[in-house]
Scaffold this active site. Sequence first.
Site, mmCIF file in Angstrom:
data_model
loop_
_atom_site.group_PDB
_atom_site.id
_atom_site.type_symbol
_atom_site.label_atom_id
_atom_site.label_comp_id
_atom_site.label_asym_id
_atom_site.label_seq_id
_atom_site.Cartn_x
_atom_site.Cartn_y
_atom_site.Cartn_z
ATOM 1 N N CYS A 151 -18.463 -3.558 -17.081
ATOM 2 C CA CYS A 151 -18.575 -3.201 -15.670
ATOM 3 C C CYS A 151 -19.755 -3.902 -14.999
ATOM 4 C CB CYS A 151 -18.736 -1.690 -15.528
ATOM 5 S SG CYS A 151 -18.861 -1.152 -13.804
ATOM 6 N N CYS A 195 -25.345 2.237 -12.426
ATOM 7 C CA CYS A 195 -24.428 3.386 -12.410
ATOM 8 C C CYS A 195 -25.065 4.581 -13.127
ATOM 9 C CB CYS A 195 -23.113 3.021 -13.089
ATOM 10 S SG CYS A 195 -21.941 4.390 -13.179
ATOM 11 N N CYS A 205 -17.421 0.560 -19.894
ATOM 12 C CA CYS A 205 -18.712 0.390 -19.212
ATOM 13 C C CYS A 205 -19.385 -0.935 -19.544
ATOM 14 C CB CYS A 205 -19.640 1.551 -19.558
ATOM 15 S SG CYS A 205 -19.064 3.144 -18.915
ATOM 16 N N GLU A 212 0.821 -1.210 0.000
ATOM 17 C CA GLU A 212 0.000 0.000 0.000
ATOM 18 C C GLU A 212 0.858 1.264 0.000
ATOM 19 O OE1 GLU A 212 -3.366 0.576 -0.208
ATOM 20 O OE2 GLU A 212 -3.507 -1.549 -0.739
#
Length: 339
Positions: A205, A211, A202, A42
Amino acid sequence: MNNLNNISKGFSNAVSQWYLSSGRNNLPWRKKVTPYKVWISEIMLQQTQVNTVIPFYKKFITKYPNLKSISDTTEDDILALWSGLGFYRRAKNIFKTKEIIKNKYNNKFPKKFQELILLPGIGKSTAGAIMSIAYGESYPILDANVKRVISRFDNIDMENKEAIKTLWLLSETYTPSKNIFEYTQGIMDLGATICQLRAPRCSDCPLKVTCKSSFKKFHLIKKDRKQKLNKKINFILAHSKESFLLFRKNERSFWESLWIPYDKENKERSNIFKKPVKSKTKKFNHALSHIDLNITLEIFEYKEPFKIKTKLEHEWVNKDKINEFGLPKPIKSIIENYA
């Protein structure tokens, strides 16, 4: 309220299921997961792309696979492994954090969010990632990829001054109590590979039905960038056949704590160099995130190393030991390729 719960559950379930079938579960920090490995990955991933991080992460974990192995290492050792990855303050924060863990937590990684968030370099999102990925606790995250997914899903105006506060609330709402590992990895992957900045895919997705920005054409607003500063640097790199004279940079600025050639702008401007056998000059540019460096490097060749009178921290470093020192990428490249 039930409708919000349904949306939230649908969101998290879709992301978790998508991760199981399409996520990047082959990334090295997702194998044999430990809090330590999540922490290192991270920190490395802050402001740096995955493909750039992978070789550095593998090298780092090979040398320091756990807290015990890194507990007695020096800041120089960590900076040496970081050479070329940039944003070196992250490496300094890893050193500071492992010292705190060793002295305050008996070399055991903290298990509480409020303990993690106080450690150097670990903010709210990084602490949330460690809690959810390593410990399976339900904590929200909000890195750049997650911001993009949620802001588009709910059509949040990112120019609004309340946008970040709103996104944190939404991230908390969407974060599930179960399958937290899959969800956290999934939403980061979704932003990185599907909900991309310029060309979101998209049709691939899992959130496309609900969305609010599905299949929308995004016209990125070009923000007026602050003109980057230009800085001229004049270095002297003294070397013999096998060794190079390097100085630690102790000023709080770029390349802090790294080893560099002699900077002619040092406050200590005494003539510390003997007359070289040969000399030549290289000029090159190097771009940092906030500043462009115009570097003039005078290279002085000597038959053998010599003692210098200076209060500056310095060392003659053998070429075959150069990987044990933290050097800026352009300087390291010149030394490694020097015939």
